[in-house]
Design an enzyme around this catalytic site. Sequence first.
Site, PDB file in Angstrom:
ATOM      1  N   GLY A 198       0.831  -1.202   0.000  1.00 33.15           N
ATOM      2  CA  GLY A 198       0.000   0.000   0.000  1.00 33.15           C
ATOM      3  C   GLY A 198       0.862   1.246   0.000  1.00 33.15           C
ATOM      4  N   GLY A 199       0.305   2.313   0.600  1.00 36.00           N
ATOM      5  CA  GLY A 199       1.034   3.581   0.649  1.00 36.00           C
ATOM      6  C   GLY A 199       2.326   3.480   1.430  1.00 36.00           C
ATOM      7  N   GLY A 433      24.023  14.681 -28.584  1.00 37.06           N
ATOM      8  CA  GLY A 433      23.463  15.165 -27.320  1.00 37.06           C
ATOM      9  C   GLY A 433      23.945  14.351 -26.141  1.00 37.06           C
ATOM     10  N   ALA A 434      24.184  13.067 -26.381  1.00 36.34           N
ATOM     11  CA  ALA A 434      24.625  12.217 -25.276  1.00 36.34           C
ATOM     12  C   ALA A 434      26.036  12.608 -24.828  1.00 36.34           C
ATOM     13  CB  ALA A 434      24.581  10.752 -25.690  1.00 36.34           C
TER      14      ALA A 434
HETATM   15  C1  HXC Z   1      -3.387  -4.840  11.615  1.00 37.80           C
HETATM   16  C2  HXC Z   1      -2.341  -6.643  10.705  1.00 37.80           C
HETATM   17  C3  HXC Z   1      -2.144  -5.941   9.505  1.00 37.80           C
HETATM   18  C4  HXC Z   1      -2.622  -4.597   9.418  1.00 37.80           C
HETATM   19  C5  HXC Z   1      -1.277  -7.898   9.290  1.00 37.80           C
HETATM   20  N1  HXC Z   1      -1.801  -7.839  10.514  1.00 37.80           N
HETATM   21  N2  HXC Z   1      -1.485  -6.735   8.636  1.00 37.80           N
HETATM   22  N3  HXC Z   1      -2.961  -6.089  11.768  1.00 37.80           N
HETATM   23  N4  HXC Z   1      -3.246  -4.086  10.509  1.00 37.80           N
HETATM   24  N5  HXC Z   1      -2.459  -3.861   8.339  1.00 37.80           N
HETATM   25  C6  HXC Z   1      -1.802  -8.873  11.528  1.00 37.80           C
HETATM   26  C7  HXC Z   1      -2.682 -10.055  11.168  1.00 37.80           C
HETATM   27  O1  HXC Z   1      -4.023  -9.789  11.545  1.00 37.80           O
HETATM   28  C8  HXC Z   1      -2.063 -11.142  12.002  1.00 37.80           C
HETATM   29  O2  HXC Z   1      -2.509 -10.949  13.327  1.00 37.80           O
HETATM   30  C9  HXC Z   1      -0.594 -10.814  11.965  1.00 37.80           C
HETATM   31  O3  HXC Z   1      -0.506  -9.431  11.586  1.00 37.80           O
HETATM   32  C10 HXC Z   1       0.181 -11.615  10.948  1.00 37.80           C
HETATM   33  O4  HXC Z   1      -0.504 -11.541   9.725  1.00 37.80           O
HETATM   34  P1  HXC Z   1      -0.776 -12.826   8.825  1.00 37.80           P
HETATM   35  O5  HXC Z   1      -1.785 -12.441   7.820  1.00 37.80           O
HETATM   36  O6  HXC Z   1      -1.061 -13.989   9.700  1.00 37.80           O
HETATM   37  O7  HXC Z   1       0.651 -13.045   8.150  1.00 37.80           O
HETATM   38  P2  HXC Z   1       0.990 -13.496   6.695  1.00 37.80           P
HETATM   39  O8  HXC Z   1       0.184 -14.680   6.306  1.00 37.80           O
HETATM   40  O9  HXC Z   1       2.465 -13.628   6.649  1.00 37.80           O
HETATM   41  O10 HXC Z   1       0.526 -12.304   5.751  1.00 37.80           O
HETATM   42  C11 HXC Z   1       1.165 -11.069   5.840  1.00 37.80           C
HETATM   43  C12 HXC Z   1       0.412 -10.016   4.986  1.00 37.80           C
HETATM   44  C13 HXC Z   1      -1.078 -10.025   5.356  1.00 37.80           C
HETATM   45  C14 HXC Z   1       0.609 -10.350   3.502  1.00 37.80           C
HETATM   46  C15 HXC Z   1       1.076  -8.676   5.263  1.00 37.80           C
HETATM   47  O11 HXC Z   1      -1.190  -9.952   6.795  1.00 37.80           O
HETATM   48  C16 HXC Z   1      -1.821  -8.898   4.762  1.00 37.80           C
HETATM   49  O12 HXC Z   1      -2.205  -8.936   3.605  1.00 37.80           O
HETATM   50  N6  HXC Z   1      -2.084  -7.842   5.594  1.00 37.80           N
HETATM   51  C17 HXC Z   1      -2.821  -6.705   5.138  1.00 37.80           C
HETATM   52  C18 HXC Z   1      -1.965  -5.875   4.246  1.00 37.80           C
HETATM   53  C19 HXC Z   1      -2.656  -4.619   3.894  1.00 37.80           C
HETATM   54  O13 HXC Z   1      -3.534  -4.592   3.037  1.00 37.80           O
HETATM   55  N7  HXC Z   1      -2.319  -3.547   4.627  1.00 37.80           N
HETATM   56  C20 HXC Z   1      -2.904  -2.292   4.472  1.00 37.80           C
HETATM   57  C21 HXC Z   1      -2.158  -1.669   3.318  1.00 37.80           C
HETATM   58  S1  HXC Z   1      -2.774  -0.086   2.990  1.00 37.80           S
HETATM   59  P3  HXC Z   1      -2.758 -12.184  14.329  1.00 37.80           P
HETATM   60  O14 HXC Z   1      -3.246 -11.556  15.566  1.00 37.80           O
HETATM   61  O15 HXC Z   1      -3.715 -13.072  13.628  1.00 37.80           O
HETATM   62  O16 HXC Z   1      -1.430 -12.810  14.485  1.00 37.80           O
HETATM   63  C22 HXC Z   1      -1.722   0.861   3.788  1.00 37.80           C
HETATM   64  C23 HXC Z   1      -2.023   2.283   3.622  1.00 37.80           C
HETATM   65  C24 HXC Z   1      -0.833   3.116   3.915  1.00 37.80           C
HETATM   66  O17 HXC Z   1      -0.825   0.455   4.397  1.00 37.80           O
HETATM   67  C25 HXC Z   1      -1.126   4.491   3.418  1.00 37.80           C
HETATM   68  C26 HXC Z   1      -0.008   5.413   3.666  1.00 37.80           C
HETATM   69  C27 HXC Z   1      -0.275   6.761   3.093  1.00 37.80           C
END
Ligand code: HXC
Length: 545
Positions: A198-199, A433-434
Site C-alpha cells: 500500500g502507501g 546530445g549524449a
Molecule cells: C493490523 C495486521 C495488519 C494490518 C497484518 N496484521 N497486517 N494487523 N493491521 N495492516 C496482523 C494479522 O491480523 C495477524 O494478526 C498478523 O498481523 C500476521 O498476519 P498474517 O496475515 O497472519 O501473516 P501473513 O500470512 O504472513 O501475511 C502477511 C500479509 C497479510 C501479507 C502482510 O497480513 C496482509 O495482507 N495484511 C494486510 C496488508 C494490507 O492490506 N495492509 C494495508 C495496506 S494499505 P494475528 O493476531 O492473527 O497474528 C496501507 C495504507 C498506507 O498500508 C497508506 C499510507 C499513506
Amino acid sequence: MADLMEDPIAGSGAPQEGGKKNHPKKVRIIPESLKRFREIQDAAMAGGPADKVAAQKAKGKLTARERIAYLVDEGTFQELGLLMETRCTDFGVKDKHIKGDGIVTGFGKVNGRLVAVFSEDFTQLGGSLGRIHADKIARLMDMAADARVPVIGILDSGGARIQEGVDSLDGYGEIFWRNTQYSGVVPQISVILGPCAGGAVYSPALTDFVFMAKGISHMFVTGPEVVRAATGEQVDFETLGGAQAHAAKSGVCHFMANSEPDCFRQVKELLSFLPQNRDEFPPAEPTKDPDDRKIVLMERLCGMDPRKPYRVHHVIWWLSDDHKFFEVHRDFAKNIVVGFIRLGGQTVGVVANNPAHMAGALDINASDKAARFIRFLNNFNIPILTLVDVPGYWPGVAQEHGGIIRHGAKILYAYCEATVPKVTLVLRKAYGGAYIAMSSKLMHGDINLSLPSAEIAVMGPRGAIEILYSRQIREAKEEEREELKAKLAKEYSDKFASPYQTASTGSIDEVIEPAQTRQKLIDSFRLLAAKRKPGAHPRGGNIPL
Ligand code: HXC
C-alpha cells in the site's frame, strides 16, 4: 520518620562512619522495583508471542532485534521507547498492552560510526503501523537529523494498522514529511525484509537506497488479490513485488541480497563509502594500491573496434583502489553503470556508459538511474567520475512516446546542478546530445580527459555521411555505393572522430596516455579536492520529472 532517618544504603557493603566496613549479607535481596523493572524489560524485549516468533523463523526470517544485531557493532545499540505502548483500544487490541508497539528504535554504531535504526517487528500485530509505532520512527528521524547521522529503516509490516483507522494513515504522513525534510541532509536507507504494501511503500521510495532480499521482501501498492480483481491479471507475490522484479524491472530496489545476513553486509559496505551527513566528507580509506599503477587494459581499449561491445565494469575494476567497485542498481538499466569506488583512498561516485548493453546508449531508465545517483552524490559531497562511451540516445517510438525528452533532460539537469568535483574521461564514442549530457565541459565538467581513441562528434561516421552526402550516395552506381560510403566514412572519421578537434577548442583539457589513466584521475580529484561551490538553486530548482 524513623525509616527516613536510616542510612538508605546500609547493608550494601559501603564503609560506615569511622572507616568500619559493613560486611555484605549472604542473601541478596532484590528490591521490588528492580524485580518489576526486569520483568517489564524482559517481556518487552521478547517481542511477540512465541508462536509468532516461531512463524517468523519458519519463513526463514530473522526477528527485529536479531536484524539490528547483524547491523550494528556488538554492544553499541541504545534503544529508545522500548516501553511505549500501543494506543489502540478497538478490535481486541485493547487488552494486549503491546510494549514497543511493533517496532524497535534506537542508535548504534556501524564500524564505529553512529547510525539511527528502526526495525519493524512482524511478530507484534504484523509489524503494522499504528500511531505510537509511527511516532517512534518520527522521533528517531528527528534525533538523527539533529545528530547528523544516517537513518536505516528495516521494514517488515502489514502496513497501516487497520484497527487504528486514519490515525495510522496520519502516522505515514509524519514519516513521509520527515523523509522529505531530511532528504539530502542525512543518508536514508530502507531495508525491506518482509511485506511492504500500500502507501507504506512510499517511505522507502523517498529514501536514498532500497535493499531487498530474494524470497523475503515484497513491495507493492496493491497486492495480487486486488490486481486480479481490478485487472484480471493472475500474479503471485514474488512476480509482482519480489526483489528480482524491483531490482531489474521497476528500479525501486538498488541492492538485492541472497539472504538477510548478506543484506546487512551490503548495507555496511554502502555506509563505508558515505559521509554521515551533508556537511561532512566521505571517510578516506588508506590503500597500498599505488597511484601510478599502469593499466594496460586502457591501451587495449584504444585498439578496439569502435563497434565491439565490452563491459565497462572491467575499466572500473582496473581503475579503482584494490579493484573494488560497489555497484548500485546493478540489475536495472544495464546500459549505464553507477556505483562507488575509491581512488587514492577517497570515495568517488562513478557514472559510466556500458557498451555491453544497448551499445551504452541512453534511454529512459538509464537517464532516471544516472540522474538520481548524481543528485545523491552532489548532496553528500562525493566527487563524480564520468566514463563516456555513448553512441547517443536510444531511438524508437516507444522511447519518444515514453518521454525520453523529459527523462533524458534529468541527466542534463543533474550534472548541471552538481557542484561537487566532476572529472570526465571519454573512453571511445561520444556522440551528439549524449556527449554533451555526459558531464561535458560546457556543462561545467571540471576536468575533461580523453583517451587517444575517443571519437567525439555530432554523430557516428555512418549516420553523418548518409546525411552529408545523401545525393552522392543516391546517385552512385549500386555496386560502388558501399565502397563510396566506406571512403566517406573514413574521411569523416579522420577529421571528426577523434579527440583532437575537441581538445583544440578546450572542451577536452587533456588527451592522456592510456596506461597512466589511474594516476591522472587521482591527480585530477586531488586538484579539485578543495572545490566548494554553492548550488545555483538555494530553494531547489525544478528538475524535469
Ligand atoms: C493490523 C495486521 C495488519 C494490518 C497484518 N496484521 N497486517 N494487523 N493491521 N495492516 C496482523 C494479522 O491480523 C495477524 O494478526 C498478523 O498481523 C500476521 O498476519 P498474517 O496475515 O497472519 O501473516 P501473513 O500470512 O504472513 O501475511 C502477511 C500479509 C497479510 C501479507 C502482510 O497480513 C496482509 O495482507 N495484511 C494486510 C496488508 C494490507 O492490506 N495492509 C494495508 C495496506 S494499505 P494475528 O493476531 O492473527 O497474528 C496501507 C495504507 C498506507 O498500508 C497508506 C499510507 C499513506
